[in-house]
Scaffold this active site. Structure first.
Site, PDB file in Angstrom:
ATOM      1  CE1 TYR A 205      -3.327  -8.782  -0.054  1.00  0.00           C
ATOM      2  CE2 TYR A 205      -4.728  -9.076  -1.973  1.00  0.00           C
ATOM      3  CZ  TYR A 205      -3.553  -9.336  -1.293  1.00  0.00           C
ATOM      4  OH  TYR A 205      -2.612 -10.169  -1.856  1.00  0.00           O
ATOM      5  CB  SER A 206      -8.542  -5.479   5.650  1.00  0.00           C
ATOM      6  OG  SER A 206      -9.101  -6.624   6.201  1.00  0.00           O
ATOM      7  CB  CYS A 373      -7.329  -7.322  12.250  1.00  0.00           C
ATOM      8  SG  CYS A 373      -7.158  -7.773  10.511  1.00  0.00           S
ATOM      9  CD  GLU A 413     -11.205  -9.425   8.288  1.00  0.00           C
ATOM     10  OE1 GLU A 413     -12.435  -9.318   8.420  1.00  0.00           O
ATOM     11  OE2 GLU A 413     -10.524  -8.698   7.571  1.00  0.00           O
ATOM     12  CE1 TYR A 415      -2.707 -11.688   8.360  1.00  0.00           C
ATOM     13  CE2 TYR A 415      -4.948 -10.827   8.471  1.00  0.00           C
ATOM     14  CZ  TYR A 415      -3.576 -10.624   8.528  1.00  0.00           C
ATOM     15  OH  TYR A 415      -3.091  -9.366   8.758  1.00  0.00           O
TER      16      TYR A 415
END
Ligand code: A2P
Length: 415
Positions: A205-206, A373, A413, A415
């Protein structure tokens, strides 16, 4: 310079399963599709890997950077590696093999000779941080030596009546050191075991808070976690770690590893500009960077901040309330809502096109860094929008894109 290896010897590329946080970065980066994974491990196929090193710089943990000298015919297979819980030790090679050096075959370069592969330059984002980024600490705590954090806050940051159950979770490390920078991430070890009886692997987790703490001066940090109830295809699925985190109560403890990440970092020099582009929980690092900048208001050091933030509706946009309270002369906020009743569907890339003039102005300044992101799908859309924005002014995006990558000024980043 390293001597060439005998032809029957392979410097085999391996991933350390004890450090890997299964973030998929290596698999996405590999230009020849040599990296694959199952529910247990990420592994490198020795028959495909050409040692180009493209996957090494982007790995946030360094687990990718492991090598073993093996007799080529006895290389660890994909099947072997998928079953590993830890890396095998170094094996000594048969004496006759070690004594017979021969040139390395063409097309199968050994890693030490291929560090500057052009393939690595083809990734969309930079493999280096901005020149002025502060030095990050990584891997201070590992699977074998996790740190215990205490939950000091856990609350929902999306409308209670919406499908998007996104939580802001604050973890405190007490007296133990856990130095972090905006843009870094941590791993959470959820309790329990998977279907095969193995401990769950870490989920990444960021950070949503800046380097000096969620609360300035405190040894704590925050995460933005969406409760996963569906897979990417929309079928019902129970996210092991996200549900665990979203259900935590104050004073519960959590096992943490990390920190991770050495490239997606903010510039540290005065008057650097940030273009931040995110969807959903991809807002976490943007919140961290924005808050870091907000705390520097008054120092005269902050540059321009421009945010493009995509969500289904206002009520599903995490931190909507606090975000809208930020001064307009501090941050230029552009919200792209895709499912707001009575409004046309908008994605972040649509707004980048609409704000072309201001985006171009910032892109023309070498003090500007761009961070993207969120959903994987937006990566292509954002790159295309940036290309169009430059093209409208008769400028060549591919040249600027190369400069941004080389100078550590464009980071993804997804996902
Ligand atoms: P959509 O309404 O089409 O799903 P989520 O809530 O699933 O995390 O998504 C956050 C936001 O990102 C939503 O507005 C979603 O729109 C949007 N989105 C989905 N796909 C893309 C894409 N390829 N590029 C940009 N935004 C996207």
């Amino acid at each position: 310079m390293n001597a060439p290896l005998p032809a029957e010897v392979l410097k085999q590329h391996l991933i350390d399963p004890e450090i890997c946080i299964r973030c998929n970065t290596c698999e996405e980066t590999c230009p020849v599709d040599a990296i694959t994974h199952d529910s247990n491990n990420y592994v490198v196929d020795p028959d495909i890997c050409n040692g180009c090193m493209a996957c090494v710089p982007p790995c946030p943990t360094g687990s990718i950077d492991n090598w073993r000298l093996v007799v080529r015919a006895e290389a660890y297979s994909v099947q072997d590696q998928l079953g590993w819980e830890e890396l095998p030790g170094e094996k000594s090679l048969p004496a006759d093999v070690e004594q017979a050096p021969e040139p390395v075959e063409a097309g199968n370069a050994q890693p030490s000779q291929a560090a500057a592969s052009p393939a690595s330059a083809m990734a969309a984002g930079a493999a280096v941080p901005p020149w002025s980024a502060a030095h990050p600490y990584v891997n201070l705590y590992t699977h074998k030596t996790p740190i215990t954090a205490t939950v000091v806050g856990n609350y929902r940051v999306t409308g209670a009546d919406t499908e998007s159950d996104i939580h802001h979770i604050v973890l405190d490390f007490g007296e133990l050191p856990f130095p972090v920078l905006e843009g870094q991430s941590i791993g959470i070890l959820p309790p329990g075991t998977d279907a095969q009886g193995r401990p769950h692997h870490a989920r990444q987790y960021s950070l949503a808070s800046p380097r000096d703490g969620e609360r300035a001066g405190y040894n704590n940090l925050s995460l933005t976690v969406k409760r996963v109830t569906q897979d990417h295809g929309g079928a019902a699925a129970h996210g092991v770690c996200s549900n665990y985190l979203c259900d935590l109560a104050r004073n519960d403890t959590v096992q943490v590893i990390g920190p991770f990440g050495h490239t997606f970092l903010m510039p540290n020099h005065p008057r650097a500009n940030l273009i931040m582009i995110c969807t959903g929980t991809g807002s976490a690092p943007m919140r961290a960077m924005t808050e870091r900048s907000r705390r520097l208001i008054g120092s005269g050091d902050i540059g321009k901040l421009m945010l493009f933030f995509g969500a289904r509706t206002e009520r599903e946009l995490p931190y909507f309330g606090p975000l809208m309270k930020l001064p307009r002369d501090f941050i230029d906020i552009n919200l792209a809502l895709s499912r707001e009743a009575g409004q046309p569907k908008r994605y972040v890339q649509d707004l980048i096109r609409e704000r072309a003039v201001q985006v171009r102005e910032l892109l023309a300044d070498r003090n500007t860094c761009i961070y993207v992101c969120g959903l994987k799908g937006m990566e292509v859309g954002v790159l295309e929008a940036l290309r169009e924005v430059m093209m409208q002014a008769g400028e060549d995006w591919s040249i600027l894109h190369d400069v941004l990558r080389r100078e550590g000024r464009l980071h993804f980043e997804t996902y």
